[in-house]
Design an enzyme around this catalytic site. Structure first.
Site, PDB file in Angstrom:
ATOM      1  N   ASP A 230       1.565 -11.361   6.938  1.00  0.00           N
ATOM      2  CA  ASP A 230       2.075 -10.525   5.845  1.00  0.00           C
ATOM      3  C   ASP A 230       3.437  -9.930   6.195  1.00  0.00           C
ATOM      4  O   ASP A 230       4.097  -9.358   5.327  1.00  0.00           O
ATOM      5  CB  ASP A 230       1.086  -9.400   5.512  1.00  0.00           C
ATOM      6  CG  ASP A 230       0.684  -8.596   6.725  1.00  0.00           C
ATOM      7  OD1 ASP A 230       0.155  -9.191   7.682  1.00  0.00           O
ATOM      8  OD2 ASP A 230       0.915  -7.377   6.749  1.00  0.00           O
TER       9      ASP A 230
ATOM     10  N   ARG B  38      14.475  -0.108   0.559  1.00  0.00           N
ATOM     11  CA  ARG B  38      14.650  -1.387   1.257  1.00  0.00           C
ATOM     12  C   ARG B  38      15.152  -2.436   0.274  1.00  0.00           C
ATOM     13  O   ARG B  38      14.696  -2.494  -0.872  1.00  0.00           O
ATOM     14  CB  ARG B  38      13.311  -1.812   1.855  1.00  0.00           C
ATOM     15  CG  ARG B  38      13.340  -3.166   2.516  1.00  0.00           C
ATOM     16  CD  ARG B  38      12.174  -3.358   3.448  1.00  0.00           C
ATOM     17  NE  ARG B  38      10.902  -3.501   2.757  1.00  0.00           N
ATOM     18  CZ  ARG B  38       9.747  -3.708   3.397  1.00  0.00           C
ATOM     19  NH1 ARG B  38       9.707  -3.779   4.718  1.00  0.00           N
ATOM     20  NH2 ARG B  38       8.626  -3.828   2.723  1.00  0.00           N
TER      21      ARG B  38
ATOM     22  N   ASP C 153      -2.245   6.797   2.860  1.00  0.00           N
ATOM     23  CA  ASP C 153      -1.731   7.829   1.952  1.00  0.00           C
ATOM     24  C   ASP C 153      -0.512   7.361   1.152  1.00  0.00           C
ATOM     25  O   ASP C 153       0.018   8.116   0.337  1.00  0.00           O
ATOM     26  CB  ASP C 153      -1.379   9.101   2.742  1.00  0.00           C
ATOM     27  CG  ASP C 153      -0.309   8.851   3.799  1.00  0.00           C
ATOM     28  OD1 ASP C 153       0.170   7.696   3.906  1.00  0.00           O
ATOM     29  OD2 ASP C 153       0.042   9.800   4.515  1.00  0.00           O
ATOM     30  N   GLY C 154      -0.079   6.144   1.412  1.00  0.00           N
ATOM     31  CA  GLY C 154       1.067   5.626   0.662  1.00  0.00           C
ATOM     32  C   GLY C 154       2.401   6.208   1.093  1.00  0.00           C
ATOM     33  O   GLY C 154       3.420   5.974   0.449  1.00  0.00           O
TER      34      GLY C 154
ATOM     35  N   GLY D  70       0.809  -1.214   0.000  1.00  0.00           N
ATOM     36  CA  GLY D  70       0.000   0.000   0.000  1.00  0.00           C
ATOM     37  C   GLY D  70       0.841   1.262   0.000  1.00  0.00           C
ATOM     38  O   GLY D  70       0.349   2.346  -0.262  1.00  0.00           O
ATOM     39  N   ARG D  71       2.099   1.092   0.337  1.00  0.00           N
ATOM     40  CA  ARG D  71       2.964   2.276   0.314  1.00  0.00           C
ATOM     41  C   ARG D  71       4.388   1.906  -0.057  1.00  0.00           C
ATOM     42  O   ARG D  71       5.352   2.567   0.343  1.00  0.00           O
ATOM     43  CB  ARG D  71       2.945   2.943   1.665  1.00  0.00           C
ATOM     44  CG  ARG D  71       3.325   2.006   2.781  1.00  0.00           C
ATOM     45  CD  ARG D  71       3.744   2.801   3.929  1.00  0.00           C
ATOM     46  NE  ARG D  71       3.934   1.984   5.098  1.00  0.00           N
ATOM     47  CZ  ARG D  71       4.473   2.464   6.182  1.00  0.00           C
ATOM     48  NH1 ARG D  71       4.873   3.703   6.226  1.00  0.00           N
ATOM     49  NH2 ARG D  71       4.624   1.684   7.226  1.00  0.00           N
TER      50      ARG D  71
ATOM     51  N   LYS E  92       9.932   2.442  -0.035  1.00  0.00           N
ATOM     52  CA  LYS E  92       8.846   2.355   0.950  1.00  0.00           C
ATOM     53  C   LYS E  92       8.468   3.778   1.353  1.00  0.00           C
ATOM     54  O   LYS E  92       9.318   4.525   1.819  1.00  0.00           O
ATOM     55  CB  LYS E  92       9.343   1.553   2.154  1.00  0.00           C
ATOM     56  CG  LYS E  92       8.274   1.205   3.163  1.00  0.00           C
ATOM     57  CD  LYS E  92       8.812   0.194   4.172  1.00  0.00           C
ATOM     58  CE  LYS E  92       7.859   0.022   5.342  1.00  0.00           C
ATOM     59  NZ  LYS E  92       8.442  -0.842   6.387  1.00  0.00           N
TER      60      LYS E  92
END
Ligand code: AMP
Ligand code: MG
Length: 492
Positions: free
Chosen positions: A250, A174, A123-124, A90-91, A111
């Site tokens: 996850d 990352r 909001d990512g 999501g981000r 990230k």
């Protein structure tokens, strides 16, 4: 000038349901605050080029490097035991894969680089504090010799992100041997997409566990191989006092690396029930619960693999259970072997398990600092001054004395001389860990005063955790009562 990343992508060759193609969202005015030069070189990237205005733009997601095929990966996951069929990056955006100097394929991911189709209400973005925290702790883990994702760079975006209050935004680059999680398997299994599970399993075997391809039952062997790495990983965590904090499926890597540093923390005084995370109200992810949770997560993985384990459902369940049954012993032997080393034993005998357990019990009862107890114990091998220093860590020093007498008796029955034992113990008992109060101080200085000197100094100390660094001896100290960090936060 254009910066070239030698990408050799394989994940994007998987079916379209595995990811969404998405570009990072440009940011106002990126500023590179940290570049991991040795890691850049290891990845075949030119650190001087990355350390340029164009490099900062790439590492902030403002400019996409030539050859990148950016994607957000799809995954699901159990969060605190509750299944969410769609999470996904999501981000985070995977720029691509490179082959490092050792021939290992590594993902390079941004990230905090903006929204993706998996962002839901988020909001990512990432705030500077959590980015620095992940940078420090992941690099500390690497220096300790524990499998982990790495941090290649941190960039300030020049934009604020809105959390409870506006905070400076940042992007972390990352690096991982892959970002495939237990939750990635769950994503396909939850949709009844057995072909997707198989494609993913084959990809994982080729990428991480090529040896199992030759086995009669490669998918069972895959499950066992992942299980072994997870069991070894969690043992390593416990042996340095690490609490991951959010062991959701996850956040459980298939490659066996530590991934997703949110509210993670190292404990100061030894307390098996220790929890730091503000959101872990039930203590699900408490220090001593981590092996049990790793097995729980692996059981979810096994469920996903059932259709591949055997055509007959009952037979598949038997296969899965047989594989999962190996976890307890694998973990216990890795953990016990590590503890034996921590107290300086070269051999194994009846009674050793009780010996280390009695030390741990005395430490818990006496609020003894986990890291310092073992470090000072290493020095105690050489003489009595060391003993004085260990005793001081115990609320009631007599609790140590009684144990020390038994320990000395046990070590005296081995032929190794004190110098050899001392060196062996120091190589497994770090002096320096990323203590919470130090990490918080680094974040405070950076976020409130734009001062990155404490961050640089902490990173430098943690790069050599097993060396005495007399000029930085204070970094080994536990917090004073008023410095104690009682809670950590995800900060997402
Ligand atoms: P985490 O707790 O960081 O492991 O994240 C759990 C899920 O929430 C993942 O799918 C993340 O991508 C997503 N997520 C976390 N923070 C954000 C954010 N600021 N914007 C969008 N998605 C997020
Ligand atoms: Mg996560």
């Amino acid at each position: 000038m254009t910066i070239h990343f030698p990408f050799q992508n394989t994940y994007t060759a998987l079916p379209p349901s595995f990811f969404a193609r998405v570009e990072p969202t440009p940011v106002a005015s990126p500023r590179l605050i940290k570049l991991n030069r040795p890691l850049a070189i290891q990845l075949g990237l030119d650190p001087d080029l990355l350390d340029s205005p164009e490099g900062a733009e790439i590492l902030a997601g403002k400019r996409v490097p030539v050859g990148a095929d950016p994607i957000a990966m799809a995954y699901a996951g159990h969060q605190f035991g509750h299944f969410v069929p769609q999470l996904g990056d999501g981000r985070a955006i995977l720029l691509g894969e490179v082959i490092d100097a050792d021939g290992v394929r590594r993902d390079i991911q941004l990230k905090g680089s903006g929204p993706t189709p998996f962002s839901r209400r988020g909001d990512g973005r990432a705030a500077l504090g959590p980015v620095l925290r992940e940078y420090v702790v992941s690099e500390a883990m690497a220096a300790l010799g524990i499998p982990t994702t790495r941090s290649l760079a941190a960039v300030i975006t020049g934009e604020n992100v809105m959390r409870e209050i506006p905070l400076p935004g940042a992007v972390l680059t990352r690096v991982a041997s892959s970002h495939i999680r237990v939750g990635t398997f769950q994503y396909f299994a939850a949709r009844g997409d057995t072909e997707g599970v198989r494609r993913l399993a084959d990809h994982v075997i080729a990428r991480h566990y090529p040896q199992v391809a030759e086995f009669d039952r490669p998918y069972r062997a895959l499950l066992e191989a992942v299980l072994e790495r997870q069991a070894d990983l969690v043992a390593r965590w416990l042996l340095v006092g690490f609490i991951h904090g959010v062991m959701n499926t996850d956040n459980s890597s298939i490659s066996g690396e530590t991934i997703d540093y949110g509210p993670c923390a190292f404990m100061d005084h030894y307390d098996p029930a220790k929890v730091f995370s503000s959101i872990d109200e039930q203590g699900r992810y408490a220090y001593a619960n981590q092996p049990r949770i790793a097995l729980w997560n692996l059981t979810r993985l096994a469920e996903c693999l059932l259709p591949l384990l055997a055509d007959d459902k009952d037979e598949a369940i038997e296969e899965a259970q047989a594989a999962l049954g190996g976890f307890a012993e694998r973990f216990a032997s890795a953990y016990q072997a590590g503890l034996q080393k921590k107290i300086g034993l070269f051999t194994t005998r009846d009674g050793d398990e009780a010996l280390v357990q009695d030390l741990l019990d005395a430490m818990a009862k006496n609020q003894a600092d986990f890291t310092l107890t073992f470090r000072r114990l290493s020095d105690a091998v050489l003489g009595l001054k060391g003993d004085t220093e260990v005793r001081q860590l115990f609320a009631e020093p007599a609790g140590y004395d009684e144990w020390a007498a038994r320990w000395r008796q046990r070590t005296s029955e081995e032929p190794q001389d004190p110098a050899e034992r001392h060196a062996a113990m120091r190589s497994v008992n770090p002096a320096f860990i990323p203590r919470n109060h130090r990490v918080e101080a680094v974040i405070e200085a950076a976020v409130n005063r734009d001062d990155f000197a404490p961050f640089e100094e902490l990173l430098a100390v943690l790069a050599n955790p097993y060396e005495d660094q007399p000029a930085f001896a204070g970094y080994a100290d536990p917090p004073e009562p008023h410095q104690r960090v009682l809670q950590t936060f995800c900060g997402t």
